[in-house]
Design an enzyme around this catalytic site. Sequence first.
Site, PDB file in Angstrom:
ATOM      1  N   PHE A   1     -71.770   9.912  -1.436  1.00  0.00           N
ATOM      2  CA  PHE A   1     -71.855  11.253  -0.496  1.00  0.00           C
ATOM      3  C   PHE A   1     -72.132  10.618   0.862  1.00  0.00           C
ATOM      4  O   PHE A   1     -72.342  11.482   1.771  1.00  0.00           O
ATOM      5  CB  PHE A   1     -72.364  12.238  -1.024  1.00  0.00           C
ATOM      6  CG  PHE A   1     -72.249  12.626  -2.519  1.00  0.00           C
ATOM      7  CD1 PHE A   1     -71.061  12.785  -3.271  1.00  0.00           C
ATOM      8  CD2 PHE A   1     -73.460  12.787  -2.959  1.00  0.00           C
ATOM      9  CE1 PHE A   1     -71.113  13.010  -4.349  1.00  0.00           C
ATOM     10  CE2 PHE A   1     -73.612  12.738  -4.527  1.00  0.00           C
ATOM     11  CZ  PHE A   1     -72.392  13.102  -5.120  1.00  0.00           C
TER      12      PHE A   1
ATOM     13  N   GLN B   1     -61.882  14.784  -8.172  1.00  0.00           N
ATOM     14  CA  GLN B   1     -62.527  14.654  -6.760  1.00  0.00           C
ATOM     15  C   GLN B   1     -62.569  16.045  -5.885  1.00  0.00           C
ATOM     16  O   GLN B   1     -63.319  16.589  -5.379  1.00  0.00           O
ATOM     17  CB  GLN B   1     -61.708  13.559  -6.038  1.00  0.00           C
ATOM     18  CG  GLN B   1     -62.479  12.304  -6.462  1.00  0.00           C
ATOM     19  CD  GLN B   1     -63.694  11.951  -5.904  1.00  0.00           C
ATOM     20  OE1 GLN B   1     -63.950  11.926  -4.688  1.00  0.00           O
ATOM     21  NE2 GLN B   1     -64.627  11.923  -6.751  1.00  0.00           N
TER      22      GLN B   1
ATOM     23  N   THR C   1     -65.978   7.546  -8.089  1.00  0.00           N
ATOM     24  CA  THR C   1     -64.745   8.103  -7.491  1.00  0.00           C
ATOM     25  C   THR C   1     -63.620   7.535  -8.243  1.00  0.00           C
ATOM     26  O   THR C   1     -62.433   8.117  -8.189  1.00  0.00           O
ATOM     27  CB  THR C   1     -64.342   7.857  -6.211  1.00  0.00           C
ATOM     28  OG1 THR C   1     -64.696   6.370  -5.649  1.00  0.00           O
ATOM     29  CG2 THR C   1     -65.286   8.737  -5.261  1.00  0.00           C
TER      30      THR C   1
ATOM     31  N   GLU D   1     -62.764  13.251   0.522  1.00  0.00           N
ATOM     32  CA  GLU D   1     -63.583  14.161   1.300  1.00  0.00           C
ATOM     33  C   GLU D   1     -63.088  15.567   1.406  1.00  0.00           C
ATOM     34  O   GLU D   1     -63.498  16.620   1.616  1.00  0.00           O
ATOM     35  CB  GLU D   1     -63.763  13.466   2.910  1.00  0.00           C
ATOM     36  CG  GLU D   1     -63.964  12.226   2.839  1.00  0.00           C
ATOM     37  CD  GLU D   1     -65.403  11.829   3.061  1.00  0.00           C
ATOM     38  OE1 GLU D   1     -66.078  12.698   3.230  1.00  0.00           O
ATOM     39  OE2 GLU D   1     -65.757  10.880   3.142  1.00  0.00           O
TER      40      GLU D   1
ATOM     41  N   ILE E   1     -68.224   4.683  -6.606  1.00  0.00           N
ATOM     42  CA  ILE E   1     -69.407   5.709  -6.206  1.00  0.00           C
ATOM     43  C   ILE E   1     -69.028   6.829  -6.988  1.00  0.00           C
ATOM     44  O   ILE E   1     -69.560   7.934  -6.457  1.00  0.00           O
ATOM     45  CB  ILE E   1     -69.584   5.897  -4.760  1.00  0.00           C
ATOM     46  CG1 ILE E   1     -68.243   6.220  -4.066  1.00  0.00           C
ATOM     47  CG2 ILE E   1     -70.233   4.662  -3.880  1.00  0.00           C
ATOM     48  CD1 ILE E   1     -68.045   6.784  -2.603  1.00  0.00           C
TER      49      ILE E   1
END
Length: 753
Positions: free
Chosen positions: A237, A653, A465, A720, A463
């Site tokens: 993050f 996500q 994702t 994001e 990470i």
Amino acid sequence: MPDGTQTMIGQPALRIDGRAKLTGRARYASDEVVPNPAHAFLVTSSIARGRIRGFHLDQARAVPGVLDILTHENVGGEAEKPKPMAGGDTTSTLESDRVWHDGQIIAVVVADSFEAAREAAHKVRVDYEAERPSATFGSPGAEEEVRKAGEHKDYHVGDAEAAFAAAPFKVDARYGTPTQHHNPIELFTTTCVWNGSKLTVYEPSQFVYGLRGNLAQQLHIEPGDIHVISRYVGGAFGSRGGITARTAWIAIAARRLGRPVRLVPTRDQGFTIVTYRAETRHHIQLGATSDGRLTALRHEGWEVTSRPSQYNVSGTETTARVYACPNILTKVNIVHADRNTPGFMRAPPETPYMFPLEVAMDELAVALGMDPVELRRVNDTMRDPATGLEYSSRSLMECYDQAGARFGWKSRDPAPRSMRDGDWLVGWGCASAAYPANIGPAAVRVTLTPEGRARVQIAAHDIGTGAYTVLAITAAERLGLPIEHVTVELGGSELPAAGLAAGSSHTAGICNAVAKACEEIRQKLALAAVVTNDGALSGQDASALVLREGALRSPAGAKEDLRAALSRVTGGVLEVYAENIPQGLPRESIGKAYAGQMSMSRGHSRQDATTYTFGAQFVEVRVHSRTGEVRVPRAVGAFAAGTIVNPLTAHSQCIGGMIWGIGAALHEATEIDPNAARYVNDNLSEYLIPVNADVPQVEAILVPERDDRVNPLGIKGLGEIGIVGMNAAVCNAVWHATGRRIRELPIRIEDLL
């Protein structure tokens, strides 16, 4: 690429690393096996400002198993401060006796066991020369300054002040967002192993080349003497985007002992030894005509940072360009306090800065007596109002239409406190989401074998994702192979360099690099096949041939199996190295990536077009009329992000971001003692995050969108945007339910009683 090859991109695919993660075979940094490791434990400061007068170490050294204790007195000159990824200078640790913030690393205890190191660390006594600290906005001694020019830009379009003064409808309000911390499940671990002059570092990272280059600079050694390994990351993050001070000291501890050293910090230490989301304040002024068209937008922000840092996220880069407006004025200020240096945290600028804009837009809709969705429709635009450039694509209203229809927005009674279910006041709110479509440089090595198997090697980062999977999908599609025939190797500085896994740029950067390498393989095979005097593809158009189902094929159906096609080019495997430099970045950006320097083509800095991902958030809240308790029974979000490589992980996500946004509105805040400048809820029992009971129904819609200008594969970032706007949508729903306008997060029960 020839037409007809799009068969796997856009189709849901299970994570190729999922089984390893579920069974525990996936090795995270602290899982890596090293011989006979010693264990480190950090000693952190108990004051927020001052100097260290001396240490009392006898009791600590007397603990059985203690091997070494590092302080500024014995190792202070052995490392430089780490260079932050943005914002100039940062705070120091063992380099001097200076204490910049509470929880600063001031000593490292190393022992044969974790328990011995911990016991000894708690027996270290420190004499301080303490000074009165400044904790936050308004604290005595906090220093405010206008943000220095740098990566970010203030905008001055038209005459916003005059337009605002003349506007018949206005919003003039102030807003605030709190300090927040990452709290990934995986702690901020580091393991260092020396083999002569060569150093291996096992550490979760979003940029292994950045970690390597920065650490080499700190230790005054060659980057080639450092090998960084980060195969899997248990949540990042932004918290693992840049190097922190701990790495160099663990490397020095291992060098002093001639033995591997492993650090697993505590959860509370993670609040102060790495970065976090800075606390912000905002002043928004909106002016509009009676039909809802914006005539003025003024956004001024303030952000807290550490004493020496210039770090700021400056989210006005986005708020200045979301809606059509002829008069725009933005400004960002930084406030220096006695805190650790903040940093990137998922949707770093947009999460705090879109909140005040989207609440202000709701307030403007109320003042106009206008539906909030229609207000945004009136101010939709295909041109960037800050620069005049066209958007490469913009599907904001398509997102509103699809999410609004699924949510049932047309049934909303616009009057506050008008919808009720027994003792519960029901409110519906919406907000826009926007995030720049960024992309970084990347290099990759792709190998194809006669047996129809491929290997993709790139120093990219997973990470959580799904990077392993999107790379496998891209290679499998372009090489005409099953996904299970593609092996992906990530997370090591011995691999070709990829940029920082941040800013929703990674999938676009690394997949375009892999596609470029695979296209080079196709071209080599096709050219060799058409120039031969024998074979099914002799004399064909090389540009029309495609790799599919283990063969090189023509549009008319002629084919040559992969083994035969490869044999014309190589006697064994075919290996291709490719570099992809996104439009707008210089040729040397690949060299910078190898040197550990971040470079990124940003969606709001391109010269040919503005490239953004857009979305719409809809939320229902229920507020108990007597207790003020807030519940979120359902949320619907819609997001348009160009080519979706893997809808399965993309959907995940988006949902994760939306849940995080609910938490940002109702739960998350790092509380700080205003007198001691100390975080007081630095644990998972008091740092509140949403749990299953808080998010019964969350739905994410992936709105189809094609963008041929953003990059060759048409990929926009999705990691994001799911969180952006959700905090505002919740606040707007709370107003609709209660008639109370909350402008500072998180929303507390006491705000509603």
